[in-house]
Design a protein around this motif. Structure first.
Motif, PDB file in Angstrom:
ATOM      1  N   LEU A 133       0.830  -1.205   0.000  1.00  0.00           N
ATOM      2  CA  LEU A 133       0.000   0.000   0.000  1.00  0.00           C
ATOM      3  C   LEU A 133       0.868   1.260   0.000  1.00  0.00           C
ATOM      4  O   LEU A 133       0.449   2.314  -0.500  1.00  0.00           O
ATOM      5  CB  LEU A 133      -0.937   0.005   1.208  1.00  0.00           C
ATOM      6  CG  LEU A 133      -2.011  -1.095   1.256  1.00  0.00           C
ATOM      7  CD1 LEU A 133      -2.867  -0.961   2.509  1.00  0.00           C
ATOM      8  CD2 LEU A 133      -2.887  -1.041   0.002  1.00  0.00           C
ATOM      9  N   LEU A 134       2.069   1.168   0.582  1.00  0.00           N
ATOM     10  CA  LEU A 134       2.973   2.320   0.567  1.00  0.00           C
ATOM     11  C   LEU A 134       3.455   2.633  -0.847  1.00  0.00           C
ATOM     12  O   LEU A 134       3.682   3.807  -1.190  1.00  0.00           O
ATOM     13  CB  LEU A 134       4.176   2.047   1.472  1.00  0.00           C
ATOM     14  CG  LEU A 134       3.926   2.015   2.977  1.00  0.00           C
ATOM     15  CD1 LEU A 134       5.196   1.601   3.708  1.00  0.00           C
ATOM     16  CD2 LEU A 134       3.452   3.372   3.470  1.00  0.00           C
ATOM     17  N   TRP A 135       3.616   1.600  -1.656  1.00  0.00           N
ATOM     18  CA  TRP A 135       4.213   1.793  -2.975  1.00  0.00           C
ATOM     19  C   TRP A 135       3.189   2.161  -4.043  1.00  0.00           C
ATOM     20  O   TRP A 135       3.547   2.725  -5.086  1.00  0.00           O
ATOM     21  CB  TRP A 135       4.968   0.519  -3.394  1.00  0.00           C
ATOM     22  CG  TRP A 135       6.167   0.271  -2.534  1.00  0.00           C
ATOM     23  CD1 TRP A 135       6.201  -0.433  -1.374  1.00  0.00           C
ATOM     24  CD2 TRP A 135       7.474   0.748  -2.766  1.00  0.00           C
ATOM     25  NE1 TRP A 135       7.474  -0.436  -0.850  1.00  0.00           N
ATOM     26  CE2 TRP A 135       8.286   0.284  -1.697  1.00  0.00           C
ATOM     27  CE3 TRP A 135       8.080   1.517  -3.766  1.00  0.00           C
ATOM     28  CZ2 TRP A 135       9.641   0.576  -1.597  1.00  0.00           C
ATOM     29  CZ3 TRP A 135       9.435   1.796  -3.669  1.00  0.00           C
ATOM     30  CH2 TRP A 135      10.204   1.333  -2.594  1.00  0.00           C
ATOM     31  N   ILE A 136       1.945   1.817  -3.800  1.00  0.00           N
ATOM     32  CA  ILE A 136       0.932   2.159  -4.808  1.00  0.00           C
ATOM     33  C   ILE A 136       0.203   3.454  -4.457  1.00  0.00           C
ATOM     34  O   ILE A 136      -0.797   3.799  -5.094  1.00  0.00           O
ATOM     35  CB  ILE A 136      -0.091   1.018  -4.960  1.00  0.00           C
ATOM     36  CG1 ILE A 136      -0.854   0.808  -3.641  1.00  0.00           C
ATOM     37  CG2 ILE A 136       0.582  -0.265  -5.402  1.00  0.00           C
ATOM     38  CD1 ILE A 136      -1.964  -0.226  -3.738  1.00  0.00           C
ATOM     39  N   PRO A 140      -5.345   7.668   2.098  1.00  0.00           N
ATOM     40  CA  PRO A 140      -5.146   7.665   3.550  1.00  0.00           C
ATOM     41  C   PRO A 140      -6.223   6.890   4.303  1.00  0.00           C
ATOM     42  O   PRO A 140      -5.946   6.318   5.360  1.00  0.00           O
ATOM     43  CB  PRO A 140      -5.178   9.151   3.913  1.00  0.00           C
ATOM     44  CG  PRO A 140      -4.799   9.858   2.658  1.00  0.00           C
ATOM     45  CD  PRO A 140      -5.341   9.040   1.547  1.00  0.00           C
ATOM     46  N   SER A 141      -7.460   6.857   3.790  1.00  0.00           N
ATOM     47  CA  SER A 141      -8.529   6.133   4.480  1.00  0.00           C
ATOM     48  C   SER A 141      -8.231   4.639   4.549  1.00  0.00           C
ATOM     49  O   SER A 141      -8.535   3.976   5.549  1.00  0.00           O
ATOM     50  CB  SER A 141      -9.855   6.366   3.773  1.00  0.00           C
ATOM     51  OG  SER A 141      -9.799   5.914   2.417  1.00  0.00           O
ATOM     52  N   THR A 145      -7.685   2.468   7.943  1.00  0.00           N
ATOM     53  CA  THR A 145      -8.420   1.241   8.241  1.00  0.00           C
ATOM     54  C   THR A 145      -7.473   0.126   8.669  1.00  0.00           C
ATOM     55  O   THR A 145      -7.759  -0.624   9.611  1.00  0.00           O
ATOM     56  CB  THR A 145      -9.227   0.794   7.003  1.00  0.00           C
ATOM     57  OG1 THR A 145     -10.132   1.829   6.631  1.00  0.00           O
ATOM     58  CG2 THR A 145     -10.013  -0.475   7.300  1.00  0.00           C
ATOM     59  N   ALA A 146      -6.329   0.009   7.996  1.00  0.00           N
ATOM     60  CA  ALA A 146      -5.346  -1.007   8.370  1.00  0.00           C
ATOM     61  C   ALA A 146      -4.810  -0.762   9.777  1.00  0.00           C
ATOM     62  O   ALA A 146      -4.641  -1.699  10.573  1.00  0.00           O
ATOM     63  CB  ALA A 146      -4.209  -1.026   7.352  1.00  0.00           C
ATOM     64  N   ALA A 273      -5.949   7.575  17.630  1.00  0.00           N
ATOM     65  CA  ALA A 273      -4.644   7.130  17.131  1.00  0.00           C
ATOM     66  C   ALA A 273      -4.487   7.215  15.614  1.00  0.00           C
ATOM     67  O   ALA A 273      -3.535   7.845  15.130  1.00  0.00           O
ATOM     68  CB  ALA A 273      -4.367   5.706  17.620  1.00  0.00           C
ATOM     69  N   PRO A 274      -5.361   6.615  14.800  1.00  0.00           N
ATOM     70  CA  PRO A 274      -5.115   6.675  13.348  1.00  0.00           C
ATOM     71  C   PRO A 274      -5.116   8.087  12.802  1.00  0.00           C
ATOM     72  O   PRO A 274      -4.306   8.435  11.950  1.00  0.00           O
ATOM     73  CB  PRO A 274      -6.288   5.852  12.783  1.00  0.00           C
ATOM     74  CG  PRO A 274      -6.730   4.993  13.896  1.00  0.00           C
ATOM     75  CD  PRO A 274      -6.526   5.820  15.120  1.00  0.00           C
ATOM     76  N   ARG A 275      -6.020   8.915  13.305  1.00  0.00           N
ATOM     77  CA  ARG A 275      -6.087  10.280  12.821  1.00  0.00           C
ATOM     78  C   ARG A 275      -4.797  11.035  13.132  1.00  0.00           C
ATOM     79  O   ARG A 275      -4.275  11.777  12.310  1.00  0.00           O
ATOM     80  CB  ARG A 275      -7.305  10.972  13.445  1.00  0.00           C
ATOM     81  CG  ARG A 275      -7.509  12.398  12.959  1.00  0.00           C
ATOM     82  CD  ARG A 275      -8.816  12.923  13.515  1.00  0.00           C
ATOM     83  NE  ARG A 275      -8.823  12.824  14.964  1.00  0.00           N
ATOM     84  CZ  ARG A 275      -9.943  12.892  15.693  1.00  0.00           C
ATOM     85  NH1 ARG A 275     -11.111  13.027  15.096  1.00  0.00           N
ATOM     86  NH2 ARG A 275      -9.876  12.803  17.004  1.00  0.00           N
ATOM     87  N   ASP A 276      -4.275  10.838  14.349  1.00  0.00           N
ATOM     88  CA  ASP A 276      -3.039  11.528  14.715  1.00  0.00           C
ATOM     89  C   ASP A 276      -1.850  11.046  13.894  1.00  0.00           C
ATOM     90  O   ASP A 276      -0.998  11.830  13.467  1.00  0.00           O
ATOM     91  CB  ASP A 276      -2.760  11.316  16.204  1.00  0.00           C
ATOM     92  CG  ASP A 276      -3.747  12.071  17.072  1.00  0.00           C
ATOM     93  OD1 ASP A 276      -4.511  12.877  16.516  1.00  0.00           O
ATOM     94  OD2 ASP A 276      -3.772  11.844  18.296  1.00  0.00           O
ATOM     95  N   ILE A 277      -1.817   9.718  13.662  1.00  0.00           N
ATOM     96  CA  ILE A 277      -0.692   9.181  12.893  1.00  0.00           C
ATOM     97  C   ILE A 277      -0.697   9.717  11.471  1.00  0.00           C
ATOM     98  O   ILE A 277       0.322  10.155  10.936  1.00  0.00           O
ATOM     99  CB  ILE A 277      -0.744   7.643  12.895  1.00  0.00           C
ATOM    100  CG1 ILE A 277      -0.498   7.125  14.323  1.00  0.00           C
ATOM    101  CG2 ILE A 277       0.282   7.053  11.943  1.00  0.00           C
ATOM    102  CD1 ILE A 277      -0.701   5.628  14.459  1.00  0.00           C
ATOM    103  N   LEU A 278      -1.893   9.690  10.852  1.00  0.00           N
ATOM    104  CA  LEU A 278      -1.988  10.162   9.481  1.00  0.00           C
ATOM    105  C   LEU A 278      -1.727  11.660   9.379  1.00  0.00           C
ATOM    106  O   LEU A 278      -1.118  12.145   8.430  1.00  0.00           O
ATOM    107  CB  LEU A 278      -3.360   9.822   8.902  1.00  0.00           C
ATOM    108  CG  LEU A 278      -3.619   8.313   8.726  1.00  0.00           C
ATOM    109  CD1 LEU A 278      -5.051   8.076   8.263  1.00  0.00           C
ATOM    110  CD2 LEU A 278      -2.640   7.717   7.734  1.00  0.00           C
TER     111      LEU A 278
END
Length: 295
Positions: A133-136, A140-141, A145-146, A273-278
């Protein structure tokens, strides 16, 4: 940019291998205590259920014999039957509660075993999926989710043993003495059902249905059981109330309070957590260029 993706991919691969290796090892104290609690609590609930059903059988036989005594004009038998009605009703309700408690403990034990077996492996698999997913340049959603799936699996792996330890502490330190005392009192009465079940079928149908038979010793024994049941009615009701209250409290703690607390904690973690990381990643990747200096 390419170097950043390589570093992140390597970190995800290392974390995936670490989580997979950790999944092979149990949490030293928590897992052992949680398994012991589930086994002890289920055994205690099963013993309480068997004792309650035995008491219910004794009361049922006593209520049947009351109908046969009534034509003789003995008013005491009517009072005894009325006294046994609340015991019969309480044993039925307690039996239903114990069945629900046993089912709840069984579901929690299965959930604990499944979480222990697959939670960390699931995190390892999700981390591996995040590498492509990093390479393609996934949206962000999808990455969020992951991350949420990883957090949920991580919480399930560690929160279930924690809730089991809390339940075990409440059970052993507060409720188990009350349950054991009540089951001990009820066991004295329910043990008499085994004695009744050993009698001939025609004598099991009622305490005084065989008054004309030659088995006077059996009739005297049944008469004494009936008298003991009536004499101990107040103590039986008290023990049933204690046992019902203790298991109801345990059921509320296990099925309502602790799961709701775990869900609340999950909601808090997943919302933050996910929101802060992103947000942190986006701010790092889109830093404004420094202003040009005027010559």
């Amino acid at each position: 940019m390419l170097q950043t993706k390589l570093i992140r991919s390597l970190m995800l691969a290392l974390l995936s291998g670490l989580f997979f290796a950790t999944s092979m090892v149990s949490i030293p104290v928590a897992d052992r205590m949680a398994n012991s609690y589930f086994s002890t609590a289920m055994q205690s609930a099963t013993i309480a259920y068997a004792t309650t059903r035995g008491l219910n059988a004794v009361v049922s036989v006593a209520k049947e014999s009351r109908l046969e005594l009534a034509p003789a004009g003995v008013g005491v038998s009517i009072a005894a039957g009325q006294l046994l009605d609340p015991i019969d009703d309480m044993t039925e309700r307690l039996s239903s509660l114990l069945v629900a408690a046993i089912a709840s403990l069984g579901i929690q034990k299965i959930g604990f075993a499944i979480a222990s077996a697959i939670a960390l492996k699931g995190i390892a698999a999700v981390l591996l999926i995040m590498i492509p997913l990093l390479w393609i340049k996934a949206p962000p959603s999808l990455m969020a989710t992951a991350i949420k799936i990883c957090l949920v699996l991580l919480l399930l792996r560690f929160m279930l043993p924690v809730t089991a330890l809390i339940s075990a502490a409440i059970y052993t330190g507060w409720l188990q003495p009350i349950m054991d005392d009540a089951v001990g009192k009820l066991g004295i009465v329910s043990a008499s059902y085994h004695e009744i079940s050993q009698l001939p079928p025609q004598q099991q149908q009622g305490f005084f249905s065989s008054m004309t038979s030659s088995a006077a010793d059996s009739i005297d024994r049944i008469r004494q059981l009936f008298a003991d049941l009536v004499a101990q009615a107040e103590g039986i009701i008290t023990a049933l109330l204690q046992l019902m209250t203790a298991w109801l409290a345990m059921f509320v703690i296990q099925v309502l309070l602790l799961p709701l607390a775990m869900l609340w904690l999950m909601a808090k973690v997943l919302n933050i957590a996910p929101r802060d990381i992103l947000t942190a990643n986006a701010s790092a990747n889109h830093r404004p260029a420094p202003p040009l200096r005027k010559r």
